[in-house]
Design an enzyme around this catalytic site. Structure first.
Site, short mmCIF file in Angstrom:
data_model
loop_
_atom_site.label_atom_id
_atom_site.label_comp_id
_atom_site.label_asym_id
_atom_site.label_seq_id
_atom_site.Cartn_x
_atom_site.Cartn_y
_atom_site.Cartn_z
CE1 TYR A 87 -3.31 -0.73 4.87
CE2 TYR A 87 -5.51 -0.71 5.83
CZ TYR A 87 -4.68 -0.62 4.72
OH TYR A 87 -5.22 -0.40 3.48
CB SER A 128 -8.02 1.91 4.10
OG SER A 128 -8.66 0.73 4.53
P1 NAD Z 1 0.03 -3.18 -3.87
O1 NAD Z 1 0.80 -4.01 -2.90
O2 NAD Z 1 -0.52 -3.81 -5.10
O3 NAD Z 1 0.94 -1.96 -4.32
C1 NAD Z 1 1.68 -1.24 -3.39
C2 NAD Z 1 2.60 -0.29 -4.13
O4 NAD Z 1 3.40 0.39 -3.16
C3 NAD Z 1 3.58 -1.02 -5.07
O5 NAD Z 1 3.84 -0.23 -6.20
C4 NAD Z 1 4.84 -1.12 -4.21
O6 NAD Z 1 6.04 -1.25 -4.96
C5 NAD Z 1 4.78 0.20 -3.47
N1 NAD Z 1 5.56 0.16 -2.25
C6 NAD Z 1 5.47 -0.74 -1.23
N2 NAD Z 1 6.39 -0.46 -0.30
C7 NAD Z 1 7.07 0.64 -0.74
C8 NAD Z 1 8.14 1.40 -0.22
N3 NAD Z 1 8.73 1.10 0.96
N4 NAD Z 1 8.61 2.45 -0.95
C9 NAD Z 1 8.05 2.75 -2.15
N5 NAD Z 1 7.02 2.08 -2.68
C10 NAD Z 1 6.55 1.03 -1.99
O7 NAD Z 1 -1.10 -2.45 -3.02
P2 NAD Z 1 -2.58 -1.91 -3.38
O8 NAD Z 1 -3.55 -2.93 -2.95
O9 NAD Z 1 -2.63 -1.39 -4.76
O10 NAD Z 1 -2.71 -0.72 -2.33
C11 NAD Z 1 -2.43 0.61 -2.65
C12 NAD Z 1 -2.96 1.51 -1.55
O11 NAD Z 1 -4.37 1.32 -1.41
C13 NAD Z 1 -2.36 1.25 -0.17
O12 NAD Z 1 -2.13 2.47 0.50
C14 NAD Z 1 -3.44 0.46 0.54
O13 NAD Z 1 -3.40 0.60 1.92
C15 NAD Z 1 -4.68 1.07 -0.05
N6 NAD Z 1 -5.85 0.20 0.06
C16 NAD Z 1 -5.89 -0.98 -0.61
C17 NAD Z 1 -7.01 -1.78 -0.49
C18 NAD Z 1 -7.11 -3.06 -1.22
O14 NAD Z 1 -8.10 -3.75 -1.00
N7 NAD Z 1 -6.17 -3.42 -2.07
C19 NAD Z 1 -8.08 -1.38 0.33
C20 NAD Z 1 -8.01 -0.18 1.00
C21 NAD Z 1 -6.87 0.61 0.85
#
Ligand code: NAD
Length: 251
Positions: A146, A133
């Site tokens: 986080y 991130s």
């Molecule tokens: P999201 O919430 O859409 O998806 C998260 C995924 O992780 C889902 O498939 C969920 O089922 C799975 N998950 C959650 N808890 C779990 C658990 N205990 N065991 C197994 N699976 C689990 O999230 P996203 O926005 O697509 O984020 C994905 C990654 O990208 C994360 O690591 C997040 O920190 C990172 N990220 C996201 C953003 C953003 O703006 N969306 C920015 C920077 C980093």
């Protein structure tokens, strides 16, 4: 279809960024293993769409990670993407949320890597892509767990890259700024509460305040980066943190 014959495990691929990465790798011929929560119908639709298997497992628990890795089988491309967020002042931060975030966003990646690497070494090829991130390099208030986990993930990636540097295996982080996914949408109510703001204020004054382009990334942008990191042209990219943060960390 340069990934035909390769198996890719993408954690957290039932939603958001992980799903977009799974789609992009599948489009290049990889056999994808999906992981993450979701209702039966959604998972059935995704496995049919991507001709993929889904392996269940709560990755905030070591047993869940081990079950996932056993169910997935030998993996050539490992994308550690599953993550969660919780927003609260540090003195009020629920300790169980701290434990869960560190377990899912950091420890699970250690465990998947430790279990995936022996096969990659045998093959003499592998790609490890850890979705960190913009918060892997900088902080925002109320995100202590986080920010700690994401800084830790970039740390974890470096020794892995060095240990595997002559093995044909690369390990990198990709660090997005705000991407429009359910994770972002779901943190709006907590941030509204923590800061006493409206939804619009949270989007414009908090989220995109530090993203100079003033635009959200799309999940498919991350899919394209993951595909690039799998190419031969990316073989010398290892141990680094690819920023896709709209200029956030240039400030
Ligand atoms: P999201 O919430 O859409 O998806 C998260 C995924 O992780 C889902 O498939 C969920 O089922 C799975 N998950 C959650 N808890 C779990 C658990 N205990 N065991 C197994 N699976 C689990 O999230 P996203 O926005 O697509 O984020 C994905 C990654 O990208 C994360 O690591 C997040 O920190 C990172 N990220 C996201 C953003 C953003 O703006 N969306 C920015 C920077 C980093």
């Amino acid at each position: 279809m340069f990934l035909a014959g390769k198996r890719a495990l993408v954690t957290g691929s039932t939603s958001g960024i992980g799903l977009a990465i799974a789609r992009a790798l599948a489009a290049e011929g990889a056999e994808v293993v999906l992981s993450g929560f979701g209702d039966e119908a959604t998972i059935a639709a995704l496995t049919a769409e991507l001709k993929a298997r889904h392996v269940a497992g709560d990755l905030s628990r070591r047993e869940g990670v081990e079950a996932l890795m056993a169910g997935a089988g030998a993996v050539d491309i490992l994308v550690n993407n599953a993550g969660m967020q919780h927003v609260a002042p540090v003195e009020e931060f629920p300790v169980e949320k701290w434990d869960q975030i560190i377990a899912l966003n950091l420890t699970a990646a250690f465990d998947t890597c430790r279990l995936a690497i022996p096969h990659m070494q045998k093959q003499g090829w592998g790609r490890i892509i850890n979705i960190a991130s913009a918060h892997s390099l900088t902080a925002s208030p109320y995100k202590s767990a986080y920010v700690s986990a994401k800084h830790g993930l970039t740390g974890l990636t470096k020794p892995i890259a060095l240990e595997l540097a002559t093995s044909g295996i690369t390990a990198n982080c990709v660090s997005p700024g705000y991407v429009w996914t359910p994770l972002v949408e779901n943190q709006i109510p907590d941030t509204m509460k923590a800061r006493g703001m409206t939804r619009e204020e949270v989007i414009n004054d908090v989220m995109l305040e530090r993203q100079p382009t003033k635009q959200f990334l799309q999940p498919s942008d991350l899919g394209e980066m993951a595909v690039f990191l799998c190419r031969d042209a990316a073989a010398q990219i290892t141990g680094t943190n690819v920023l896709m943060d709209g200029g956030w960390n240039a400030q």
